[in-house]
Scaffold this active site. Structure first.
Site, mmCIF file in Angstrom:
data_model
loop_
_atom_site.group_PDB
_atom_site.id
_atom_site.type_symbol
_atom_site.label_atom_id
_atom_site.label_comp_id
_atom_site.label_asym_id
_atom_site.label_seq_id
_atom_site.Cartn_x
_atom_site.Cartn_y
_atom_site.Cartn_z
ATOM 1 N N THR A 1 0.920 -1.202 0.125
ATOM 2 C CA THR A 1 0.198 -0.058 -0.079
ATOM 3 C C THR A 1 0.749 1.324 0.056
ATOM 4 O O THR A 1 1.912 1.226 0.505
ATOM 5 C CB THR A 1 -0.778 0.108 1.243
ATOM 6 O OG1 THR A 1 0.044 -0.200 2.419
ATOM 7 C CG2 THR A 1 -1.972 -1.307 1.333
ATOM 8 N N LYS B 1 8.488 4.411 2.974
ATOM 9 C CA LYS B 1 9.975 4.854 2.542
ATOM 10 C C LYS B 1 10.236 5.974 3.590
ATOM 11 O O LYS B 1 10.546 6.990 3.089
ATOM 12 C CB LYS B 1 9.948 5.605 1.100
ATOM 13 C CG LYS B 1 9.808 4.289 0.087
ATOM 14 C CD LYS B 1 10.075 4.833 -1.476
ATOM 15 C CE LYS B 1 10.186 3.845 -2.283
ATOM 16 N NZ LYS B 1 8.582 3.572 -2.643
HETATM 17 O O1 6AU Z 1 4.619 -1.519 -11.118
HETATM 18 P P1 6AU Z 1 4.264 0.030 -10.802
HETATM 19 O O2 6AU Z 1 5.232 0.620 -11.700
HETATM 20 O O3 6AU Z 1 2.938 0.553 -11.031
HETATM 21 O O4 6AU Z 1 4.608 0.112 -9.215
HETATM 22 C C1 6AU Z 1 5.590 0.213 -8.599
HETATM 23 C C2 6AU Z 1 5.485 0.429 -7.187
HETATM 24 C C3 6AU Z 1 5.216 1.707 -6.766
HETATM 25 C C4 6AU Z 1 6.581 2.447 -6.376
HETATM 26 O O5 6AU Z 1 6.232 3.194 -5.338
HETATM 27 C C5 6AU Z 1 7.298 1.160 -5.687
HETATM 28 O O6 6AU Z 1 6.822 0.041 -6.463
HETATM 29 N N1 6AU Z 1 8.686 1.293 -6.105
HETATM 30 C C6 6AU Z 1 9.785 0.968 -4.761
HETATM 31 C C7 6AU Z 1 9.398 0.385 -3.689
HETATM 32 C C8 6AU Z 1 8.331 -0.628 -3.598
HETATM 33 O O7 6AU Z 1 9.747 0.623 -2.604
HETATM 34 C C9 6AU Z 1 11.295 1.472 -4.924
HETATM 35 C C10 6AU Z 1 11.610 1.454 -6.362
HETATM 36 O O8 6AU Z 1 12.759 1.869 -6.612
HETATM 37 N N2 6AU Z 1 10.624 1.516 -7.527
HETATM 38 C C11 6AU Z 1 9.600 1.452 -7.496
HETATM 39 O O9 6AU Z 1 8.514 1.466 -8.486
HETATM 40 O O10 6AU Z 1 4.105 1.644 -5.563
#
Ligand code: 6AU
Length: 238
Positions: free
Chosen positions: A36, A68
């Site tokens: 979330t 984060k």
């Molecule tokens: O598959 P997406 O691109 O729709 O979503 C990717 C999810 C988003 C980002 O806030 C998160 O992953 N995320 C994170 C996390 C999980 O910490 C780190 C990062 O480097 N890149 C990233 O996309 O909710």
């Protein structure tokens, strides 16, 4: 993961409580984890968190609040335990940047450890041009080693950042997509095979690839679960 044969985490980045719960119910059979961003929810009440917790127990998944954290220990302790969202009270797992140094880990731990929660550290990121590489990544891994597995259980990273003789850390990886390579805003996608088989990561995080097509949420979740688990089993048998 073993019990449900899935290494899929679905990232439910939508802004209405009812929509979140609808997606979670549809993807639940295919996931080990639901992620979330609670601060994007427009109609948040603690009822949403309570219902997520109830679904997590009933349908067997972990709740990962992708907060984060990135401040000094005293501040993150308050952000994690208090405010409107009371994140520590309902999310099993959350994440933190290591920019502030190890104080962020102990600050969050003062709240999360007694509750049986766990923390992961951002050792790398998926977005183009990010600064989390090289020595920064190594220092993140070192901080996890020093914190101990009873609190820090792994990383957000793009490849296997820990060493063979490290504790059994989890490498959890966003930027996963089967159909597109980017989103026009810096996100970079790789396939489950590239992430899990080639790069040695454990859990794939998929957001828009699953919830964007509202009529195919369950079938897309199944598709990513199958691709992710196959890559994981193939890696273990290599
Ligand atoms: O598959 P997406 O691109 O729709 O979503 C990717 C999810 C988003 C980002 O806030 C998160 O992953 N995320 C994170 C996390 C999980 O910490 C780190 C990062 O480097 N890149 C990233 O996309 O909710």
């Amino acid at each position: 993961m073993e019990r449900k044969k899935t290494n899929l985490c679905v990232s439910v980045d939508v802004t209405k409580s009812a929509e979140i719960l609808d997606i979670v119910r549809q993807v639940a059979p295919y996931v080990c984890m639901v992620k979330t961003h609670i601060d994007i929810v427009e109609d948040f009440t603690i009822d949403l968190a309570n219902e997520l917790k109830r679904l997590a127990d009933e349908l067997d998944f972990v709740i990962f609040e992708d907060r984060k954290f990135a401040d000094i220990g005293n501040t993150v302790e308050l952000q994690y335990s208090a405010g409107v969202h009371k994140i520590a009270s309902w999310s099993h797992l959350t994440n933190a940047h290591v920019v502030p140094g190890p104080g962020i880990i102990t600050g969050l731990g003062a709240v999360g450890k007694p509750l049986g929660n766990a923390l992961i550290l951002l050792a790398e990121m998926s977005s183009a041009g990010n600064l989390a590489s090289g020595e920064y990544t190594e220092k993140a891994v070192q901080m996890a080693r020093e914190a101990g597995l009873d609190w820090v259980v792994g990383f957000i990273a793009m490849h296997r950042v820990d060493k063979a003789d490290d504790p059994d850390f989890l490498v959890i990886t966003p930027g996963v997509g089967l159909d597109v390579k980017g989103d026009g805003r810096g996100q970079q996608y790789r396939t489950p095979h590239e992430v899990v088989y080639d790069s040695g990561c454990d859990v794939i995080i998929v957001g828009r690839g699953i919830y964007k097509n509202k009529d195919a949420v369950a079938s897309e979740a199944k598709r990513y679960q199958e691709a992710g688990w196959k890559a994981y089993e193939d890696r273990l048998q290599r």
